[in-house]
Write an enzyme that holds these catalytic residues in place. Structure first.
Site, PDB file in Angstrom:
ATOM      1  N   CYS A  88      -7.893  11.932   6.662  1.00 52.82           N
ATOM      2  CA  CYS A  88      -7.705  12.108   5.217  1.00 52.82           C
ATOM      3  C   CYS A  88      -8.874  12.821   4.550  1.00 52.82           C
ATOM      4  O   CYS A  88      -8.676  13.587   3.608  1.00 52.82           O
ATOM      5  CB  CYS A  88      -7.434  10.766   4.548  1.00 52.82           C
ATOM      6  SG  CYS A  88      -8.847   9.638   4.517  1.00 52.82           S
ATOM      7  N   CYS A 130     -11.005   2.294   9.280  1.00 56.55           N
ATOM      8  CA  CYS A 130     -10.531   2.139   7.904  1.00 56.55           C
ATOM      9  C   CYS A 130      -9.559   0.967   7.799  1.00 56.55           C
ATOM     10  O   CYS A 130      -9.672   0.142   6.891  1.00 56.55           O
ATOM     11  CB  CYS A 130      -9.861   3.426   7.442  1.00 56.55           C
ATOM     12  SG  CYS A 130      -9.279   3.362   5.733  1.00 56.55           S
ATOM     13  N   ILE A 171       6.700   9.244   2.592  1.00 61.83           N
ATOM     14  CA  ILE A 171       8.018   8.636   2.754  1.00 61.83           C
ATOM     15  C   ILE A 171       7.938   7.242   3.378  1.00 61.83           C
ATOM     16  O   ILE A 171       8.683   6.338   2.984  1.00 61.83           O
ATOM     17  CB  ILE A 171       8.955   9.559   3.578  1.00 61.83           C
ATOM     18  CG1 ILE A 171      10.388   9.003   3.562  1.00 61.83           C
ATOM     19  CG2 ILE A 171       8.434   9.756   5.002  1.00 61.83           C
ATOM     20  CD1 ILE A 171      11.423   9.962   4.103  1.00 61.83           C
ATOM     21  N   ALA A 184       0.854  -1.186   0.000  1.00 60.38           N
ATOM     22  CA  ALA A 184       0.000   0.000   0.000  1.00 60.38           C
ATOM     23  C   ALA A 184       0.890   1.236   0.000  1.00 60.38           C
ATOM     24  O   ALA A 184       1.649   1.464   0.937  1.00 60.38           O
ATOM     25  CB  ALA A 184      -0.901   0.000   1.234  1.00 60.38           C
ATOM     26  N   MET A 185       0.809   2.025  -1.075  1.00 59.57           N
ATOM     27  CA  MET A 185       1.680   3.186  -1.242  1.00 59.57           C
ATOM     28  C   MET A 185       0.847   4.463  -1.295  1.00 59.57           C
ATOM     29  O   MET A 185       0.075   4.668  -2.230  1.00 59.57           O
ATOM     30  CB  MET A 185       2.521   3.037  -2.514  1.00 59.57           C
ATOM     31  CG  MET A 185       3.431   1.821  -2.521  1.00 59.57           C
ATOM     32  SD  MET A 185       4.406   1.703  -4.052  1.00 59.57           S
ATOM     33  CE  MET A 185       5.493   3.145  -3.876  1.00 59.57           C
ATOM     34  N   SER A 186       1.013   5.310  -0.283  1.00 59.19           N
ATOM     35  CA  SER A 186       0.257   6.561  -0.220  1.00 59.19           C
ATOM     36  C   SER A 186       0.956   7.694  -0.937  1.00 59.19           C
ATOM     37  O   SER A 186       0.357   8.746  -1.179  1.00 59.19           O
ATOM     38  CB  SER A 186       0.057   6.958   1.242  1.00 59.19           C
ATOM     39  OG  SER A 186       1.305   7.307   1.835  1.00 59.19           O
ATOM     40  N   MET A 196      -4.555   3.575  -2.915  1.00 53.67           N
ATOM     41  CA  MET A 196      -6.006   3.526  -2.747  1.00 53.67           C
ATOM     42  C   MET A 196      -6.593   4.935  -2.712  1.00 53.67           C
ATOM     43  O   MET A 196      -6.162   5.767  -1.926  1.00 53.67           O
ATOM     44  CB  MET A 196      -6.363   2.781  -1.460  1.00 53.67           C
ATOM     45  CG  MET A 196      -6.070   1.312  -1.525  1.00 53.67           C
ATOM     46  SD  MET A 196      -6.443   0.428   0.019  1.00 53.67           S
ATOM     47  CE  MET A 196      -4.943   0.786   0.937  1.00 53.67           C
TER      48      MET A 196
END
Length: 384
Positions: A204, A107, A16, A11-13, A37
């Protein structure tokens, strides 16, 4: 590259932490697949702040750029409908019920892990991974979450609700690293933009950090419906008017707009009467708490174990307090050794044995008042 360790969906937001998690796994020999996502869109949330954070176009592009540079695939999945139907609806409903929700835990538990695992199966990935500062291991047939070694960044509190089935396939590459090491790692590999990128700590879907404004936009007519409620003391004495019970939280001191001659705090919220109870700091002291909707970690259950000693956290930024736990059916009763302040229904209580998460649950109610005398069983446990 030798990818004998298996295929992992990361999972890459675009921040960093998740980016370094992906790079670490890539370098360790995993076959990495990146996934970002999309959980919400700024247009529907509104607010006065420029779109930032994990769902912005810039963040999605930052995540994709890492994947392009290292040569692994990257996908974007749109989970706005399921996120909104569950997390945002729950957020709104909890405030309208006079409670204070924790959307990040919800979440993780109900949306992110489920969404990741479904896509992992579709893409043939054995594992999923995130950039959380936590650790997981298998012990005695259970998957146990423990704190990340950087306690200033530890995120185990937010992960108590992840199921055993999900943990069995989860990797936390940053669990044994400190934040300073993450920055050093990124600098050494030339990812200077990641190092200089500001981190977001807001919810978010509320980028301007104004949950009251969000509720007003989300629930048409709410402000008119709840305006003019009464501030009262514990004995029922009316001491002022307020803007409406959903706009206050337990423990709140600032922004009350009422002078009582002493520092006043919100100690209780009654949605039925639209009353907000005020008191002093001591009125926030609680000695016993009941939690439900449990998810157990290190042990499948604490029932039959008597009074179990723990360090219990009642909110994310709480240091934790010594307490005894007693499980009765689907509830755990928490008996604090010393009074804790501002226990808040709707928040999570998470129980620790040393560094390990025993489990957690949602706070349902609590008792304010004198610290109870420890029972003989509690004394025996504390002296053993």
């Amino acid at each position: 590259m030798n990818t004998t360790k298996g295929r992992v969906l990361v999972a890459m937001s675009g921040g960093i932490d998740s980016s370094v998690a992906a790079v670490l796994l890539h370098e360790q020999g995993y076959e990495v697949v990146g996934m970002t996502m999309k959980t919400w869109d700024y247009a529907s949330a509104g607010g006065s702040k420029k779109e930032t954070g994990c769902c912005s176009l810039d963040s999605i592009n930052d995540a994709r750029q890492i994947a392009v540079e290292l040569g692994f695939p990257h996908y974007i999945i749109d989970i706005r409908d399921e996120f909104g139907d569950f997390v945002i609806s729950n957020f709104t409903e909890e405030y309208l019920a006079g409670r204070t929700p924790n959307p990040c835990v919800l979440c993780n538990t109900h949306i992110k892990w489920d969404a990741l695992l479904r896509r992992a199966d579709q893409l043939g990935c054995e594992f999923i991974a995130t950039g959380h500062y936590a650790q997981v291991r298998e012990e005695n047939g259970r998957y146990v979450i423990s704190k990340g070694i950087d306690e200033n960044k530890d995120q185990s509190y937010a992960l108590w609700g992840v199921t055993q089935e999900s943990l069995a396939r989860t990797l936390f590459p940053l669990g044994q690293l400190r934040k300073t090491a993450i920055y050093d790692f990124a600098r050494e590999r030339g990812f200077t933009e990641l190092v200089n990128k500001p981190e977001s700590y807001e919810i978010c879907f509320i980028p301007d950090n104004d949950y009251r404004g969000f509720l007003r936009r989300r629930v048409p007519g709410l402000e008119e419906r709840v305006a003019g409620g009464e501030f009262v003391l514990r004995d029922g004495t009316v001491v002022g008017k307020h803007e409406g019970y959903p706009f206050y939280t337990i423990g709140q001191r600032k922004g009350l707009g009422v002078a009582l001659g002493f520092p006043a705090y919100v100690t209780a919220i009654d949605p039925e009467t639209n009353r907000v109870v005020l008191g002093n700091f001591d009125d926030l002291a609680s000695t016993r708490t009941v939690v439900g909707k449990l998810n157990m970690g290190k042990f499948a259950s604490l029932e039959g174990r008597g009074l179990v000693p723990s360090i219990t956290k009642i909110r994310y930024n709480h240091d934790g307090s010594p307490a005894f736990l007693e499980q009765k059916g689907d509830k755990i009763y928490i008996y604090f050794e010393e009074a804790v302040h501002a226990v808040t229904p709707g928040q999570a209580a998470v129980f620790y044995e040393g560094q390990d998460v025993l489990g957690g649950g949602w706070i349902e109610r609590h008792t304010i008042g004198e610290i109870p005398e420890p029972s003989a069983a509690a004394v025996a446990v504390s002296e053993s």
